[in-house]
Motif scaffolding. Structure first.
Motif, PDB file in Angstrom:
ATOM      1  N   UNK A 271      36.732  46.246  37.312  1.00  0.00           N
ATOM      2  CA  UNK A 271      37.785  46.275  38.331  1.00  0.00           C
ATOM      3  C   UNK A 271      38.416  44.908  38.593  1.00  0.00           C
ATOM      4  N   UNK A 272      37.851  43.870  38.011  1.00  0.00           N
ATOM      5  CA  UNK A 272      38.366  42.513  38.191  1.00  0.00           C
ATOM      6  C   UNK A 272      39.019  42.078  36.884  1.00  0.00           C
ATOM      7  N   UNK A 273      40.257  41.626  36.984  1.00  0.00           N
ATOM      8  CA  UNK A 273      40.946  41.108  35.804  1.00  0.00           C
ATOM      9  C   UNK A 273      41.402  39.682  36.091  1.00  0.00           C
ATOM     10  N   UNK A 274      41.584  38.924  35.023  1.00  0.00           N
ATOM     11  CA  UNK A 274      42.016  37.540  35.208  1.00  0.00           C
ATOM     12  C   UNK A 274      43.007  37.156  34.119  1.00  0.00           C
TER      13      UNK A 274
ATOM     14  N   UNK B  94      30.624  39.843  49.149  1.00  0.00           N
ATOM     15  CA  UNK B  94      29.398  39.134  48.798  1.00  0.00           C
ATOM     16  C   UNK B  94      29.411  38.894  47.288  1.00  0.00           C
ATOM     17  N   UNK B  95      28.556  37.975  46.819  1.00  0.00           N
ATOM     18  CA  UNK B  95      28.466  37.739  45.377  1.00  0.00           C
ATOM     19  C   UNK B  95      28.050  39.014  44.650  1.00  0.00           C
TER      20      UNK B  95
ATOM     21  N   UNK C 123      29.378  43.503  41.075  1.00  0.00           N
ATOM     22  CA  UNK C 123      29.464  44.958  40.869  1.00  0.00           C
ATOM     23  C   UNK C 123      30.875  45.337  40.415  1.00  0.00           C
ATOM     24  N   UNK C 124      31.887  44.741  41.035  1.00  0.00           N
ATOM     25  CA  UNK C 124      33.270  45.012  40.651  1.00  0.00           C
ATOM     26  C   UNK C 124      33.564  44.515  39.234  1.00  0.00           C
TER      27      UNK C 124
END
Length: 86
Positions: A37-40, A25-26, A31-32
């Motif tokens: 916890x999210x990399x780009x 979900x968005x 939250x991540x």
């Protein structure tokens, strides 16, 4: 996937579409992000690939990648899974 590029070169992805790519979900995606916890990563094409970009977003063992043409339109995308380190 809708992608927007700011004048400074930063890319903005639609959060609902990105969450969908990861099966979240968005709110779960946000939250991540907040937890770090999210990399780009953005890679710019060179040589025969000049004008294109590859966007990569990683969450856990999943990596979503998209190739953008010179008009910042997604021409291909894929979701891959990274094997755990042994």
């Amino acid at each position: 996937m809708y992608v927007e590029r700011y004048q400074n070169g930063d890319f903005i992805l639609d959060s609902a579409e990105l969450a969908d790519r990861f099966g979240l979900s968005k709110d779960d995606l946000r939250r991540n992000f907040r937890k770090g916890l999210v990399t780009s990563m953005v890679e710019r094409g060179e040589g025969e690939d000049a004008g294109t970009c590859r966007l990569s977003v990683k969450l856990g063992n999943r990596i979503w990648r998209a190739i953008l043409n010179s008009e910042d339109r997604v021409v291909s995308e894929e979701m891959t899974f990274r094997r755990p380190d042994r």
